[in-house]
Design a protein around this motif. Structure first.
Motif, PDB file in Angstrom:
ATOM      1  N   PRO A  20      34.219  43.857  36.637  1.00 13.95           N
ATOM      2  CA  PRO A  20      35.623  44.288  36.553  1.00 13.95           C
ATOM      3  C   PRO A  20      36.141  44.930  37.832  1.00 13.95           C
ATOM      4  N   ASP A  21      35.244  45.357  38.724  1.00 16.15           N
ATOM      5  CA  ASP A  21      35.684  46.006  39.953  1.00 16.15           C
ATOM      6  C   ASP A  21      36.002  45.013  41.068  1.00 16.15           C
ATOM      7  N   VAL A  22      35.714  43.716  40.871  1.00 14.58           N
ATOM      8  CA  VAL A  22      35.992  42.700  41.891  1.00 14.58           C
ATOM      9  C   VAL A  22      37.461  42.304  41.833  1.00 14.58           C
ATOM     10  N   ARG A  23      38.159  42.469  42.948  1.00 18.34           N
ATOM     11  CA  ARG A  23      39.581  42.133  43.014  1.00 18.34           C
ATOM     12  C   ARG A  23      39.831  40.817  43.743  1.00 18.34           C
ATOM     13  N   TYR A  24      38.906  40.432  44.651  1.00 18.07           N
ATOM     14  CA  TYR A  24      39.100  39.231  45.453  1.00 18.07           C
ATOM     15  C   TYR A  24      37.839  38.365  45.424  1.00 18.07           C
ATOM     16  N   VAL A  25      38.065  37.054  45.594  1.00 21.60           N
ATOM     17  CA  VAL A  25      36.973  36.084  45.656  1.00 21.60           C
ATOM     18  C   VAL A  25      37.188  35.194  46.875  1.00 21.60           C
ATOM     19  N   ASP A  26      36.160  35.046  47.697  1.00 18.63           N
ATOM     20  CA  ASP A  26      36.212  34.131  48.841  1.00 18.63           C
ATOM     21  C   ASP A  26      35.924  32.716  48.365  1.00 18.63           C
ATOM     22  N   LEU A  27      36.880  31.820  48.578  1.00 23.45           N
ATOM     23  CA  LEU A  27      36.690  30.403  48.269  1.00 23.45           C
ATOM     24  C   LEU A  27      36.270  29.720  49.566  1.00 23.45           C
ATOM     25  N   ILE A  28      35.069  29.166  49.613  1.00 27.16           N
ATOM     26  CA  ILE A  28      34.457  28.773  50.881  1.00 27.16           C
ATOM     27  C   ILE A  28      33.914  27.347  50.828  1.00 27.16           C
TER      28      ILE A  28
END
Length: 448
Positions: A20-28
């Motif tokens: 729940p603390d993840v706000r962003y995801v790197d799409l790579i």
């Protein structure tokens, strides 16, 4: 498509619940030189993409040079308007990133499987090879092994410094394969292994290699070649990040020290039919000999893939277990293509030529094409090194020669794709020429 979207959506929602603390995801995704490019997405937008919203990135991001510059390759980059191309999320690859200072996620993306895949995207090149083999009833099982060096985090006038552990202010002086080196660097190595496992990568054996601060990590065998290449690519990214967190640099550079061995990418490949029979072991292992012959025939023409930069060619020859000729042998680490001792069920080749900084998707694609070509041509290979230590055929040892050997080769253009071969060769040629556009201090010492 609906079931595919629902699976992705469930994956994203489960990830959000667990993190729940993840706000962003790197799409790579991996570009031609083997670097990740992509975008950082808010987790809410990722959920929309998973549900079916379009995901687009510039097509020409795949074409970037080693330093990120754009080269004029045909009409690409400067005469095509720099168009976007659709990407898709790769299911099962959404994982937490633990080496950054703040909570983050990452997920692989690709043009493979979209309505208009990018022909020169490395993942798409491998996808086409795997699909063709599947239609022929050939099912590869693959395992990668990667060597890398640990350096001190700080460079010395741009040059790498030996990694130092808590017990010594001096360079790592433990002999190669010494188990104590694994203990002395256990904190960072254990974190690398656990982080890789958190990414879904099956880490097996860890070895202290010959060079100071050099290690090798092996991955488990997979009956999904694409996933095996994904593991290799993701491992490089996470390992660099974990090393920095511990005050080191991790590098997959092919030849960081002239006086010590380079770092290689070893790939184990076996081939099975639909019933699970090892194709290489049939008929007194005659298909194995044909497959080896095919690999050796195409190897000189695949050198820009196996040695993708100027430094990678430095690794070939002059040190232990690095060949300068296309060769093969049973249980022989001096050979480019080694046949490890095994029972018929697990009979395989170990392709040892590629450098650790090569693109894993393209390396595997080139190896599989060599095996495929050999099974089709049914030629006998040259003598193994076990019978003749001088056996072997020449391959290019300089990038421009290597590009010329690859660019117009009919088999590679057919089986890897003519568009990819053209784009890749021009990318490597331009990168090599750009590398030459700097005068180094040694030139002034020699010629001023």
């Amino acid at each position: 498509m609906k079931s595919h979207a629902s699976t992705l959506l469930a994956e994203v929602r489960t990830f959000r619940q667990n993190h729940p603390d993840v706000r962003y995801v790197d799409l790579i995704a991996l570009d031609i030189p083997g670097h990740f490019y992509g975008k950082r997405y808010p987790i809410e937008m990722l959920e929309k993409v998973a549900a079916g919203s379009p995901l687009k990135l510039p097509q020409n991001a795949v074409l970037l040079g080693v330093q990120g510059g754009l080269f004029k390759i045909g009409d690409y980059c400067f005469n095509d308007g720099d168009p976007d191309a659709n990407r898709r999320l790769v299911p099962g690859t959404l994982k937490p990133v633990s080496w950054e200072s703040q909570p983050l996620g990452q997920m692989l993306i690709t043009s493979d499987g979209t309505e208009a895949p990018i022909e020169f995207e490395p993942r798409e090149v491998l996808a086409k090879v795997l699909e063709r083999l599947q239609h022929k009833g050939i099912h590869p099982v693959v395992a990668f092994e990667l060597e890398f060096y640990l350096f001190d985090k700080k460079l010395d006038n741009g040059l790498p410094q030996f990694a130092r552990d808590l017990l010594s202010d001096d360079a790592d002086d433990q002999p190669n394969l010494h188990i104590e080196r694994l203990s002395r660097f256990s904190e960072v190595l254990d974190d690398m292994a656990q982080t890789a496992k958190d990414q879904g990568i099956d880490i097996t054996v860890i070895t202290a290699e010959i060079g100071p601060g050099q290690f090798e990590i092996n991955f488990g065998h997979l009956d999904d070649g694409m996933r095996a290449a994904d593991w290799a690519a993701l491992f490089c990214r996470s390992t660099r990040g974990v090393a920095l967190k511990h005050g080191y640099r991790a590098s997959f550079m092919a030849k960081p020290y002239l006086q010590y061995p380079g770092s290689g990418m070893h790939v184990h490949v076996s081939l099975y039919d639909g019933a699970g029979n090892n194709l290489l072991a049939a008929h007194q292992q005659q298909p194995l000999r044909h497959a080896v012959a095919g690999c050796l025939e195409l190897l000189p023409h695949c050198m820009p893939i196996f040695s993708p930069n100027h430094n990678a060619f430095r690794r070939l020859g002059g040190t232990v277990n690095a060949a300068t000729r296309a060769s093969w042998g049973f249980e022989d680490r001096d050979a480019c293509v080694r046949i490890p001792e095994s029972d018929p069920r697990n009979l395989r080749i170990e392709h040892r030529l590629a450098s650790a900084d090569a693109n894993p998707y393209l390396v595997l694609a080139a190896i599989l094409v060599g095996l495929e070509h050999g099974l089709e041509a049914r030629r006998e290979p040259i003598a193994p090194l076990n019978e003749d230590r001088s056996s072997g055929s020449d391959f290019p040892l300089e990038m421009l020669d290597a590009v010329r050997a690859m660019q117009h080769h009919a088999v590679l253009r057919d089986k890897l794709g003519a568009e990819f071969v053209e784009v890749y060769c021009e990318n490597k040629r331009q990168d090599h020429l750009a590398f030459q556009q700097e005068i180094h201090a040694r030139e002034y010492r020699w010629f001023l």
